[in-house]
Motif scaffolding. Structure first.
Motif, PDB file in Angstrom:
ATOM      1  N   ASN A  83      -1.324   0.511   8.084  1.00 29.27           N
ATOM      2  CA  ASN A  83      -2.258   1.455   7.992  1.00 29.27           C
ATOM      3  C   ASN A  83      -2.375   1.765   6.300  1.00 29.27           C
ATOM      4  OD1 ASN A  83      -3.748   4.010   7.501  1.00 29.27           O
ATOM      5  ND2 ASN A  83      -2.594   4.980   9.122  1.00 29.27           N
ATOM      6  N   GLU A  85      -4.049   3.371   4.401  1.00 25.93           N
ATOM      7  CA  GLU A  85      -4.317   4.718   4.113  1.00 25.93           C
ATOM      8  C   GLU A  85      -2.888   5.537   3.851  1.00 25.93           C
ATOM      9  OE1 GLU A  85      -6.975   6.029   3.143  1.00 25.93           O
ATOM     10  OE2 GLU A  85      -8.372   4.448   3.796  1.00 25.93           O
ATOM     11  N   LYS A  86      -2.068   5.197   4.469  1.00 27.27           N
ATOM     12  CA  LYS A  86      -0.754   5.615   4.386  1.00 27.27           C
ATOM     13  C   LYS A  86       0.365   4.957   3.470  1.00 27.27           C
ATOM     14  CE  LYS A  86      -0.964   8.150   8.687  1.00 27.27           C
ATOM     15  NZ  LYS A  86      -0.340   8.511  10.018  1.00 27.27           N
ATOM     16  N   ASN A  88       1.086   4.848   0.498  1.00 25.00           N
ATOM     17  CA  ASN A  88       1.980   5.652  -0.615  1.00 25.00           C
ATOM     18  C   ASN A  88       2.826   6.628   0.077  1.00 25.00           C
ATOM     19  OD1 ASN A  88       0.105   7.409   0.276  1.00 25.00           O
ATOM     20  ND2 ASN A  88      -0.675   7.732  -1.923  1.00 25.00           N
ATOM     21  N   SER A  89       2.899   6.746   1.318  1.00 25.81           N
ATOM     22  CA  SER A  89       3.649   8.007   1.823  1.00 25.81           C
ATOM     23  C   SER A  89       4.994   7.189   2.551  1.00 25.81           C
ATOM     24  CB  SER A  89       3.056   8.904   3.001  1.00 25.81           C
ATOM     25  OG  SER A  89       2.753   7.803   3.911  1.00 25.81           O
ATOM     26  N   TYR A  90       5.133   5.927   2.503  1.00 21.92           N
ATOM     27  CA  TYR A  90       6.059   5.248   3.114  1.00 21.92           C
ATOM     28  C   TYR A  90       7.439   5.157   2.241  1.00 21.92           C
ATOM     29  CZ  TYR A  90       2.603   3.487   6.701  1.00 21.92           C
ATOM     30  OH  TYR A  90       1.717   3.421   7.478  1.00 21.92           O
ATOM     31  N   TYR A 116      -4.692   0.461  -3.101  1.00 21.74           N
ATOM     32  CA  TYR A 116      -3.459   1.158  -2.374  1.00 21.74           C
ATOM     33  C   TYR A 116      -2.387   0.900  -2.977  1.00 21.74           C
ATOM     34  CZ  TYR A 116      -7.633   1.961   0.853  1.00 21.74           C
ATOM     35  OH  TYR A 116      -8.980   2.258   1.035  1.00 21.74           O
ATOM     36  N   THR A 118       2.001   1.285  -2.984  1.00 21.93           N
ATOM     37  CA  THR A 118       3.417   1.785  -2.184  1.00 21.93           C
ATOM     38  C   THR A 118       4.040   2.617  -3.285  1.00 21.93           C
ATOM     39  OG1 THR A 118       4.788   0.141  -2.822  1.00 21.93           O
ATOM     40  CG2 THR A 118       3.808   0.023  -0.545  1.00 21.93           C
ATOM     41  N   GLU A 129       7.889   0.617   7.875  1.00 27.41           N
ATOM     42  CA  GLU A 129       6.428   0.404   8.191  1.00 27.41           C
ATOM     43  C   GLU A 129       5.932  -0.802   7.766  1.00 27.41           C
ATOM     44  OE1 GLU A 129       7.726   4.885   7.900  1.00 27.41           O
ATOM     45  OE2 GLU A 129       7.759   3.017   6.795  1.00 27.41           O
TER      46      GLU A 129
END
Length: 144
Positions: A83, A85-86, A88-90, A116, A118, A129
């Motif tokens: 995913n 879209e997510k 940068n939140s991992y 995108y 990380t 993830e």
């Protein structure tokens, strides 16, 4: 008869989706980089080609090789599970980079003309993830 038609339609839809993911990754650029005082590694994957650079001063992306069909299929399958879209939140499971215990690493995926990225994580300990995908990318360099 209806069951047979539904199975047939499902197979065609499934094959269409796989082809779309393959085309999407074909137009995607993946850049993995890791660096510390004594290490520099930049891996660029685009259009089934792998470019590796181990020198900060080197212009361009270093040596380029073709990725095997088997490895490419594996990358496509793993990429389809991410995913982005997510991305940068991992967060990575370890923090060794804060005290020079590991090199800093990150990954930038340019997908459909949007970047995108990380957050920074320890080289060798990617976020859970995306660990499978990152480890596959890194293993391609070791195979050379």
């Amino acid at each position: 008869m209806k069951v047979f038609i539904m199975i047939l339609v499902s197979v065609f839809i499934g094959k269409g989706c796989t082809k779309q993911v393959k085309n999407d990754i074909q137009n995607t650029k993946i850049v993995y980089s890791a660096n510390s005082r004594g290490l520099y590694l930049k891996i660029v994957i685009q259009n089934q080609e792998l470019s590796v650079s181990n020198n900060r001063r080197e212009a361009g992306n270093g040596t380029t090789t073709k990725i095997s069909d088997a490895d490419w299929k594996e990358l496509v399958a793993m990429f389809s599970k991410i995913n982005i879209e997510k991305l940068n939140s991992y967060e990575g499971p370890t923090q060794k980079r804060f005290y020079d215990g590991a090199a800093m690493a990150n990954m930038v995926i340019t997908y459909k003309e949007k970047d995108y990225e990380t957050t920074t994580f320890d080289h060798g300990a990617p976020p859970i993830e995306i660990a499978e995908f990152v480890n596959k990318v890194a293993s391609l360099v070791k195979q050379e």
